[in-house]
Design an enzyme around this catalytic site. Structure first.
Site, PDB file in Angstrom:
ATOM      1  N   GLU A 101      -7.762 -27.712  10.292  1.00 49.07           N
ATOM      2  CA  GLU A 101      -7.656 -27.089   8.968  1.00 49.07           C
ATOM      3  C   GLU A 101      -8.505 -25.827   8.861  1.00 49.07           C
ATOM      4  O   GLU A 101      -8.044 -24.782   8.437  1.00 49.07           O
ATOM      5  CB  GLU A 101      -8.082 -28.085   7.873  1.00 49.07           C
ATOM      6  CG  GLU A 101      -8.074 -27.462   6.487  1.00 49.07           C
ATOM      7  CD  GLU A 101      -8.629 -28.367   5.393  1.00 49.07           C
ATOM      8  OE1 GLU A 101      -8.862 -27.861   4.296  1.00 49.07           O
ATOM      9  OE2 GLU A 101      -8.837 -29.578   5.635  1.00 49.07           O
ATOM     10  N   ASP A 129      -9.876 -32.035   6.334  1.00 47.27           N
ATOM     11  CA  ASP A 129     -10.882 -32.669   5.477  1.00 47.27           C
ATOM     12  C   ASP A 129     -10.236 -33.887   4.810  1.00 47.27           C
ATOM     13  O   ASP A 129      -9.033 -33.891   4.552  1.00 47.27           O
ATOM     14  CB  ASP A 129     -11.339 -31.700   4.374  1.00 47.27           C
ATOM     15  CG  ASP A 129     -12.236 -30.591   4.906  1.00 47.27           C
ATOM     16  OD1 ASP A 129     -12.776 -30.755   6.017  1.00 47.27           O
ATOM     17  OD2 ASP A 129     -12.385 -29.556   4.224  1.00 47.27           O
ATOM     18  N   TYR A 147       0.811  -1.232   0.000  1.00 42.45           N
ATOM     19  CA  TYR A 147       0.000   0.000   0.000  1.00 42.45           C
ATOM     20  C   TYR A 147       0.838   1.273   0.000  1.00 42.45           C
ATOM     21  O   TYR A 147       0.315   2.363  -0.195  1.00 42.45           O
ATOM     22  CB  TYR A 147      -0.988  -0.009   1.175  1.00 42.45           C
ATOM     23  CG  TYR A 147      -2.197  -0.867   0.882  1.00 42.45           C
ATOM     24  CD1 TYR A 147      -3.102  -0.504  -0.117  1.00 42.45           C
ATOM     25  CD2 TYR A 147      -2.421  -2.061   1.561  1.00 42.45           C
ATOM     26  CE1 TYR A 147      -4.192  -1.301  -0.428  1.00 42.45           C
ATOM     27  CE2 TYR A 147      -3.510  -2.868   1.262  1.00 42.45           C
ATOM     28  CZ  TYR A 147      -4.395  -2.470   0.261  1.00 42.45           C
ATOM     29  OH  TYR A 147      -5.475  -3.264  -0.052  1.00 42.45           O
TER      30      TYR A 147
END
Length: 353
Positions: free
Chosen positions: A181, A234, A95
């Site tokens: 996760e 997962d 920025y």
């Protein structure tokens, strides 16, 4: 800091010498993303080989002149920060001149290239990564500025520090660390007061692919307490990939593997074999996409999978079924199955790989 300043001065001196000899200056950086430059060591994970191939970022070539200029620009910003003992995040750097840099990923890549080129860890360059990870459970520590942080009594999670290196006085009675996760699963376990119910533990999430600070914190917790570290992911190629980043590291950050990997990490769940064992309804599973198939095939070829026969077997089960499942699939058995049955049983009976 004098080492960092000297390293940057040497680079600039090289640029000036080339100019004095009327040659186009060149910066040489390692090919960080080339698997041929990576070796697998079971004690460290993926690390860059000493004699790795390099690429040149030339100032006289249209394809790389802009990158050359941006590297010098960021080197000068780092030099000023180290001199004045100030810090900036990668976002701050982007920025400071969004038009010049064009995108955040350009800044991220250049900072990693500079870190690798100078052989200096990124935090020593006074560049902090924006943190996205959370930690909760039986842990307290002191930040570098003296702030005391207590994760134990907090009903909400604590954001992982943006200066993990500066953390001191870590204390914990935890029996294990659980890396989760996803944020949603992490919050669910927090709501269920999981880290107090089974036995005291520390829970941490990188909310998907972990950022540098989350990885540094997992490593710091391992160095401090040497307690078992389990992962809850997962049952899909993406989850396995994330677990491998914690355990073995990533190709692009292999030059910093010593600070980032924890080879003792264990796969607790969700295992592809669990889906069969628990009779999870086929309708609750998600069919593989082409992308999933490619991702799994690439993971199966990696050097560390050969050393993990039990992992290899799980990946073969996943490949044969061509189905994947999110941790949330356990709610099809009962709403609190994960925290009340699945995790306590796994931890009690050693159901990890």
């Amino acid at each position: 800091s004098s080492e960092v300043l000297e390293a940057i001065e040497n680079v600039i001196q090289g640029v000036l010498q080339s100019l004095a000899q009327k040659k186009a200056p060149v910066l040489t950086v390692a090919n960080r993303t080339d698997w041929r430059n990576i070796e697998y060591k079971d004690s460290v994970g993926l690390q860059m080989i000493p004699a790795c191939t390099t690429k040149q970022i030339r100032s006289d070539c249209p394809q790389s002149a802009r990158r050359f200029a941006l590297m010098l620009k960021i080197l000068s910003m780092i030099y000023k920060m180290v001199q004045s003992n100030t810090y900036a995040t990668k976002r701050d750097i982007y920025y400071s001149d969004t038009l010049l840099f064009g995108s955040q990923s350009v800044v991220d890549q250049i900072i990693n290239d500079i870190s690798c080129m100078l052989k200096i860890p990124r935090r020593s360059l006074h560049v902090l990564a924006t943190t996205k990870g959370f930690v909760a459970g039986n842990l307290s520590y002191t930040e570098e500025d003296g702030t005391k942080v207590n994760c134990t009594c907090s009903a909400t999670a604590v954001t992982v520090s943006s200066n993990v290196q500066g953390i001191k006085n870590l204390t914990s009675h935890a029996k294990f660390i659980l890396i989760v996760e996803k944020d949603a699963t992490f919050q669910r376990l927090l709501d269920d007061d999981f880290f107090n119910k089974v036995s005291p533990c520390i829970m941490i999430t990188g909310r998907g692919i972990p950022d540098l600070n989350t990885r540094l914190l997992v490593r710091k917790l391992w160095d401090s307490f040497q307690i078992p570290i389990f992962t809850l992911m997962d049952a899909d190629p993406h989850g396995v990939e994330i677990m491998c980043v914690y355990k073995y590291g990533s190709v692009s950050m292999s030059f910093e593997a010593h600070h980032l990997t924890v080879p003792s990490v264990k796969w607790l769940g969700l295992l592809p074999s669990d889906l069969q064992r628990l009779n999870i309804c086929k309708d609750a599973l998600i069919p593989f996409t082409k992308q999933d198939e490619n991702k799994l095939a690439s993971i199966q070829k990696r050097p560390y999978i050969a050393c993990q026969p039990l992992w290899k077997k799980e990946l073969e089960i996943m490949a044969a079924s061509k189905m994947k499942a999110e941790i949330q699939v356990l709610t099809s058995l009962s709403s609190d199955y994960l925290s009340r049955v699945y995790l306590p049983n796994k931890l009690q009976f050693g159901g990890w790989l």
